[in-house]
Enzyme design. Structure first.
Site, PDB file in Angstrom:
ATOM      1  N   LEU A  24       0.827  -1.199   0.000  1.00  0.00           N
ATOM      2  CA  LEU A  24       0.000   0.000   0.000  1.00  0.00           C
ATOM      3  C   LEU A  24       0.864   1.252   0.000  1.00  0.00           C
ATOM      4  CD1 LEU A  24      -2.561  -1.123   2.728  1.00  0.00           C
ATOM      5  CD2 LEU A  24      -2.904  -1.140   0.253  1.00  0.00           C
ATOM      6  N   GLU A  71       5.282  -3.381  13.164  1.00  0.00           N
ATOM      7  CA  GLU A  71       4.867  -2.520  14.271  1.00  0.00           C
ATOM      8  C   GLU A  71       3.354  -2.342  14.323  1.00  0.00           C
ATOM      9  OE1 GLU A  71       6.408   1.576  16.168  1.00  0.00           O
ATOM     10  OE2 GLU A  71       5.592   1.791  14.152  1.00  0.00           O
ATOM     11  N   ASP A  72       2.699  -2.378  13.171  1.00  0.00           N
ATOM     12  CA  ASP A  72       1.265  -2.124  13.138  1.00  0.00           C
ATOM     13  C   ASP A  72       0.439  -3.252  13.740  1.00  0.00           C
ATOM     14  OD1 ASP A  72       1.337   0.434  11.934  1.00  0.00           O
ATOM     15  OD2 ASP A  72       1.686  -0.480   9.980  1.00  0.00           O
ATOM     16  N   ARG A  91      -4.570  -5.947   5.590  1.00  0.00           N
ATOM     17  CA  ARG A  91      -3.575  -6.192   6.630  1.00  0.00           C
ATOM     18  C   ARG A  91      -4.148  -6.877   7.872  1.00  0.00           C
ATOM     19  NH1 ARG A  91       0.568  -1.693   7.893  1.00  0.00           N
ATOM     20  NH2 ARG A  91       1.674  -3.613   8.410  1.00  0.00           N
ATOM     21  N   ARG A 138      -6.247   4.958   9.516  1.00  0.00           N
ATOM     22  CA  ARG A 138      -6.059   3.570   9.925  1.00  0.00           C
ATOM     23  C   ARG A 138      -6.471   3.299  11.374  1.00  0.00           C
ATOM     24  NH1 ARG A 138      -2.092   1.166   6.676  1.00  0.00           N
ATOM     25  NH2 ARG A 138      -2.275   1.965   4.553  1.00  0.00           N
ATOM     26  N   HIS A 169       0.311   7.863   9.403  1.00  0.00           N
ATOM     27  CA  HIS A 169       0.287   7.477  10.810  1.00  0.00           C
ATOM     28  C   HIS A 169       0.798   8.615  11.691  1.00  0.00           C
ATOM     29  CE1 HIS A 169       0.597   2.949   9.712  1.00  0.00           C
ATOM     30  NE2 HIS A 169      -0.588   3.156  10.235  1.00  0.00           N
ATOM     31  N   ILE A 250       6.704   2.798   0.070  1.00  0.00           N
ATOM     32  CA  ILE A 250       5.424   2.229   0.500  1.00  0.00           C
ATOM     33  C   ILE A 250       5.116   2.698   1.925  1.00  0.00           C
ATOM     34  CG2 ILE A 250       5.185   0.277  -1.071  1.00  0.00           C
ATOM     35  CD1 ILE A 250       6.636  -1.454   0.941  1.00  0.00           C
ATOM     36  N   CYS A 256       8.371   1.336  11.856  1.00  0.00           N
ATOM     37  CA  CYS A 256       7.439   0.365  11.267  1.00  0.00           C
ATOM     38  C   CYS A 256       8.030  -1.042  11.200  1.00  0.00           C
ATOM     39  CB  CYS A 256       7.072   0.781   9.851  1.00  0.00           C
ATOM     40  SG  CYS A 256       6.575   2.498   9.644  1.00  0.00           S
TER      41      CYS A 256
END
Length: 264
Positions: A24, A71-72, A91, A138, A169, A250, A256
């Protein structure tokens, strides 16, 4: 635990998948070069290991193009880990893939489970005194509210903020340097969200360098932003520069690429 927000014993990383060219992105600046990304990723892991940390290197997940950005998937705190619920539909499965690895390391695992709750680790900045969470494309209010409930009995206070328009983010625009200091873009600091912290401003035109990591005694910092690097060095930080040109294509940065924690 003293300095729990930037002193860690462990990190988890995941090898970039070949499918990452389908990752993404907010703006298409071309596909990442996988070989160069893997080289940068190896440098990143080496820098983490140089701090004395145990680095757990997970294999690539071809079904999830963005899975290098671990990390997400979770929020790791001294008391336990919270499995996130990513706001990008493609995701959602990444968090489920991460859970078994954290279950081996933590005695307590909690989960964001609400059908309307979305939250990603990239929107969460843990400091010594609070957890800052930025609402974004997000991360929504339901996700922030659920996280607030899940960590309250662990003694953590959550403060909800708003990520600047057009910024993926919250941590795209900031990072923690120590218990009292934040590196931030002017556009984020202007909101007043860091009024109780010392702010080191990212140099104009180097906004992409705001996402760095304080990991033990090192600051892992994206290469190519000399004025901001010099500001950190002048402030007394030991800066390690790491190539990030391919992850940046990306929308990825230093934070991240790892989960950072001290399990118990």
């Amino acid at each position: 635990m003293t300095d729990h927000s930037f002193r860690f014993t462990h990190a988890i990383t995941r090898r970039p998948a070949q499918s990452i060219i389908r990752g993404l992105r907010a703006v298409d600046t071309g596909n990442p070069d996988l070989a160069l990304m893997q080289s940068h990723h190896a440098d990143y892991i080496a820098a983490l290991k140089a701090t004395g940390a145990t680095v757990i290197e997970l294999g690539a997940l071809e079904d999830y193009p963005d899975s290098v950005f671990v990390e997400d998937t979770a929020l790791c705190l001294p008391q336990g880990a919270v499995i996130m619920r990513p706001g990008a539909p493609s995701r959602l499965g990444e968090a489920a893939e991460m859970a078994p690895h954290l279950e081996k390391l933590y005695a307590e695992i909690r989960r964001i489970e609400g059908a309307e709750s979305f939250i990603e680790g990239g929107d969460i900045l843990v400091t010594e005194r609070e957890i800052l969470v930025g609402r974004s494309a997000r991360t929504n209010g339901e996700g922030v509210a659920e996280l607030t409930r899940l960590v309250s009995d662990w003694g953590h206070t959550v403060r909800e903020l708003h990520t600047p328009p057009g910024v993926l983010h919250f941590k795209t625009d900031c990072s923690l340097m120590d218990g009292e200091t934040v590196l931030s873009t002017d556009r984020l600091a202007a909101s007043g969200c860091f009024a109780d912290y010392r702010v080191i401003a990212v140099a104009e035109g180097e906004e992409a360098s705001a996402n760095a990591i304080r990991f033990n005694d090192k600051v892992l910092f994206p290469a190519g932003f000399p004025r901001t690097r010099d500001r950190l060095v002048a402030a007394g930080y030991d800066v390690v520069e790491i190539g990030n040109s391919e992850c940046a294509k990306i929308d990825g940065g230093m934070s991240c690429l790892s989960l950072r924690f001290t399990p118990r």
